[in-house]
Design a protein around this motif. Structure first.
Motif, PDB file in Angstrom:
ATOM      1  N   LYS A  45      32.866  17.802  74.248  1.00 43.13           N
ATOM      2  CA  LYS A  45      32.898  17.699  72.779  1.00 43.13           C
ATOM      3  C   LYS A  45      34.299  17.999  72.250  1.00 43.13           C
ATOM      4  CE  LYS A  45      28.198  19.441  72.647  1.00 43.13           C
ATOM      5  NZ  LYS A  45      27.346  20.591  72.359  1.00 43.13           N
ATOM      6  N   THR A 132      25.146  32.335  78.676  1.00 41.06           N
ATOM      7  CA  THR A 132      24.343  31.785  77.570  1.00 41.06           C
ATOM      8  C   THR A 132      22.860  32.041  77.826  1.00 41.06           C
ATOM      9  OG1 THR A 132      26.004  30.055  77.308  1.00 41.06           O
ATOM     10  CG2 THR A 132      23.897  29.706  76.214  1.00 41.06           C
ATOM     11  N   ALA A 156      22.209  22.893  82.803  1.00 37.85           N
ATOM     12  CA  ALA A 156      22.941  24.048  83.327  1.00 37.85           C
ATOM     13  C   ALA A 156      22.387  25.347  82.749  1.00 37.85           C
ATOM     14  CB  ALA A 156      24.421  23.892  82.990  1.00 37.85           C
ATOM     15  N   VAL A 157      22.274  25.420  81.423  1.00 36.16           N
ATOM     16  CA  VAL A 157      21.753  26.632  80.788  1.00 36.16           C
ATOM     17  C   VAL A 157      20.259  26.770  81.076  1.00 36.16           C
ATOM     18  CG1 VAL A 157      21.353  27.786  78.588  1.00 36.16           C
ATOM     19  CG2 VAL A 157      23.499  26.546  78.960  1.00 36.16           C
ATOM     20  N   SER A 177      13.993  15.661  80.833  1.00 38.37           N
ATOM     21  CA  SER A 177      14.328  14.393  80.181  1.00 38.37           C
ATOM     22  C   SER A 177      13.655  13.191  80.817  1.00 38.37           C
ATOM     23  CB  SER A 177      15.836  14.190  80.223  1.00 38.37           C
ATOM     24  OG  SER A 177      16.281  14.183  81.563  1.00 38.37           O
ATOM     25  N   ARG A 178      13.291  13.295  82.083  1.00 37.55           N
ATOM     26  CA  ARG A 178      12.758  12.122  82.782  1.00 37.55           C
ATOM     27  C   ARG A 178      11.903  12.568  83.965  1.00 37.55           C
ATOM     28  NH1 ARG A 178      18.666   9.771  83.355  1.00 37.55           N
ATOM     29  NH2 ARG A 178      19.278  11.375  81.918  1.00 37.55           N
ATOM     30  N   THR A 211      17.460  23.952  74.600  1.00 39.24           N
ATOM     31  CA  THR A 211      18.863  23.645  74.913  1.00 39.24           C
ATOM     32  C   THR A 211      19.315  22.286  74.369  1.00 39.24           C
ATOM     33  OG1 THR A 211      18.506  22.576  77.057  1.00 39.24           O
ATOM     34  CG2 THR A 211      18.667  24.988  77.061  1.00 39.24           C
ATOM     35  N   PHE A 212      18.425  21.546  73.675  1.00 39.50           N
ATOM     36  CA  PHE A 212      18.915  20.259  73.153  1.00 39.50           C
ATOM     37  C   PHE A 212      18.369  19.874  71.777  1.00 39.50           C
ATOM     38  CE2 PHE A 212      15.203  19.080  75.692  1.00 39.50           C
ATOM     39  CZ  PHE A 212      14.547  18.169  74.886  1.00 39.50           C
ATOM     40  N   VAL A 229      20.286  27.049  71.683  1.00 37.46           N
ATOM     41  CA  VAL A 229      21.734  27.119  71.914  1.00 37.46           C
ATOM     42  C   VAL A 229      22.378  25.784  71.553  1.00 37.46           C
ATOM     43  CG1 VAL A 229      21.567  28.907  73.677  1.00 37.46           C
ATOM     44  CG2 VAL A 229      21.495  26.499  74.373  1.00 37.46           C
ATOM     45  N   HIS A 249      21.689  30.874  69.086  1.00 35.30           N
ATOM     46  CA  HIS A 249      22.496  31.812  69.853  1.00 35.30           C
ATOM     47  C   HIS A 249      23.893  31.260  70.130  1.00 35.30           C
ATOM     48  CE1 HIS A 249      23.504  35.054  72.503  1.00 35.30           C
ATOM     49  NE2 HIS A 249      24.009  34.164  73.335  1.00 35.30           N
ATOM     50  N   VAL A 251      27.198  32.092  72.567  1.00 31.01           N
ATOM     51  CA  VAL A 251      27.584  32.888  73.742  1.00 31.01           C
ATOM     52  C   VAL A 251      28.852  33.694  73.466  1.00 31.01           C
ATOM     53  CG1 VAL A 251      29.026  31.087  74.812  1.00 31.01           C
ATOM     54  CG2 VAL A 251      27.860  32.758  76.260  1.00 31.01           C
ATOM     55  N   GLY A 294      21.563  13.269  83.525  1.00 30.00           N
ATOM     56  CA  GLY A 294      20.617  13.143  84.626  1.00 30.00           C
ATOM     57  C   GLY A 294      21.018  13.989  85.829  1.00 30.00           C
TER      58      GLY A 294
END
Ligand SMILES: NC(=O)c1ccc[n+]([C@@H]2O[C@H](COP(=O)([O-])OP(=O)(O)OC[C@H]3O[C@@H](n4cnc5c(N)ncnc54)[C@H](OP(=O)(O)O)[C@@H]3O)[C@@H](O)[C@H]2O)c1
Length: 303
Positions: A45, A132, A156-157, A177-178, A211-212, A229, A249, A251, A294
């Motif tokens: 980002k 996190t 990851a988180v 997600s899948r 997380t999303f 997060v 939250h 970190v 993925g």
């Protein structure tokens, strides 16, 4: 020394391996030779210019995570010695001096000893997502036997949150997600896994770790907790009419928590997951791989 810098915001071509001056050790800093780092969403980002609010202007060195070897312990010589294996999370957006460099000066209170039983490449995947997950989970105040939903459970988180919560006896379910991610999150300890939020039973979770920005609010029991997060998803909703506490939250560095994370890794309670590792000069390819998603582990950068 080499560093990965951006000279402006934009695509992968903004990532350049450049020769930059070595850092100077400030009071209270530890000088670390980087062995590995990892790509986090915030790096992506930042490169794109997608971070809202105050941030340093390019050119800047990216990277939040580092695992390496102490070259100079500075004033921390009672705790650290030359050659010690360490890891740290450096809040790159505060200074523009990130971890994607051969050498980094890091405040000693952000540095912890790396796990003994892993490679430094594996260790480099842990600081930002590990802290996190650790901090946001603590805010959920879960007790053994309570039920938690982790949305993004193979991320990851999320993947660390699943493992940490299981370790303290929480019943963990995950949203992924899948379909291909279901087995991966179950292998981390999730007792149930869903790839469709519509399959979640309303009112069943003591807490949700998001997380999303997942559409999962109905799944929280009245009186429960929700933490997110996913800063990009915007402010968290007010669910006080259902007595649900909601928090977003952010970190922060914490060497004490990192030391606990290392201890859990060495105890076999937490697994570091490397999806793929790329040498520094292939940083653009590493980012392209990361952006495809993925993943079932981190994309590491090796120095
Ligand atoms: N506030 C803070 O302090 C803080 C700290 C760390 C991270 N973050 C933010 O937290 C988020 C997660 O970070 P991370 O490092 O865990 O990222 P990550 O490794 O990319 O994990 C995100 C996970 O969410 C899944 N996901 C995304 N959209 C989904 C959807 N619509 N349905 C189901 N699953 C979905 C992804 O699956 P696929 O890959 O298969 O799409 C992936 O497994 C990022 O936005 C990051 O910037 C915030």
């Amino acid at each position: 020394m080499r560093a990965i810098r951006i000279d402006g915001f934009g695509g992968f071509d903004r990532l350049r391996v450049e020769d930059v001056s070595e850092p100077r050790l400030g009071i209270g800093d530890v000088l670390v030779r980087t062995i590995a780092s990892a790509i986090n969403p915030v790096d992506d980002k930042t490169r794109r210019g997608g971070i809202a609010g105050a941030m340093p202007a390019p050119p800047m060195v990216l990277g939040w995570d580092v695992a390496g070897v102490v070259l100079d312990p500075g004033a921390a010589m009672d705790d650290l010695r030359v050659g010690d294996r360490v890891f740290a999370m450096v809040p790159q957006l505060a200074t523009g001096h990130g971890t994607w460099a051969d050498l980094i000066a890091i405040p000693a209170h952000q540095v912890a000893r790396a796990p003994e039983g892993t490679s430094l490449v594996e260790a480099a995947t842990l600081p930002l997502p590990g802290l996190t997950a650790w901090q946001a989970l603590a805010g959920l105040e879960l007790r053994s036997g309570q039920r938690l939903l982790v949305a993004g459970g193979t991320g990851a988180v999320g993947g660390i949150a699943v493992q940490l919560a299981r370790h303290v006896g929480v019943e963990v379910h995950a949203l992924v997600s899948r379909p291909a991610q279901v087995a991966a999150v179950r292998a981390l300890g999730a007792e149930q896994a869903f790839d469709d939020p519509a399959a979640l039973e309303p009112g069943t979770y003591d807490a949700v770790f998001d997380t999303f920005g997942a559409p999962v609010l109905d799944a929280i029991a009245d009186g429960g907790r929700y933490t997110s997060v996913a800063t990009e998803a915007g402010p968290v909703p007010d669910l006080s009419h259902r007595k649900v506490r909601t928090t977003l939250h952010q970190v922060s560095p914490d060497a004490g928590a990192l030391a606990e994370i290392a201890r859990l890794v060495d105890a076999g309670a937490l697994r570091a997951r490397v999806h793929a590792a790329f040498p520094l000069h292939r940083v653009r390819e590493a980012h392209e791989h990361f952006a495809r998603g993925g993943l079932t582990g981190k994309i590491a950068l090796t120095f």
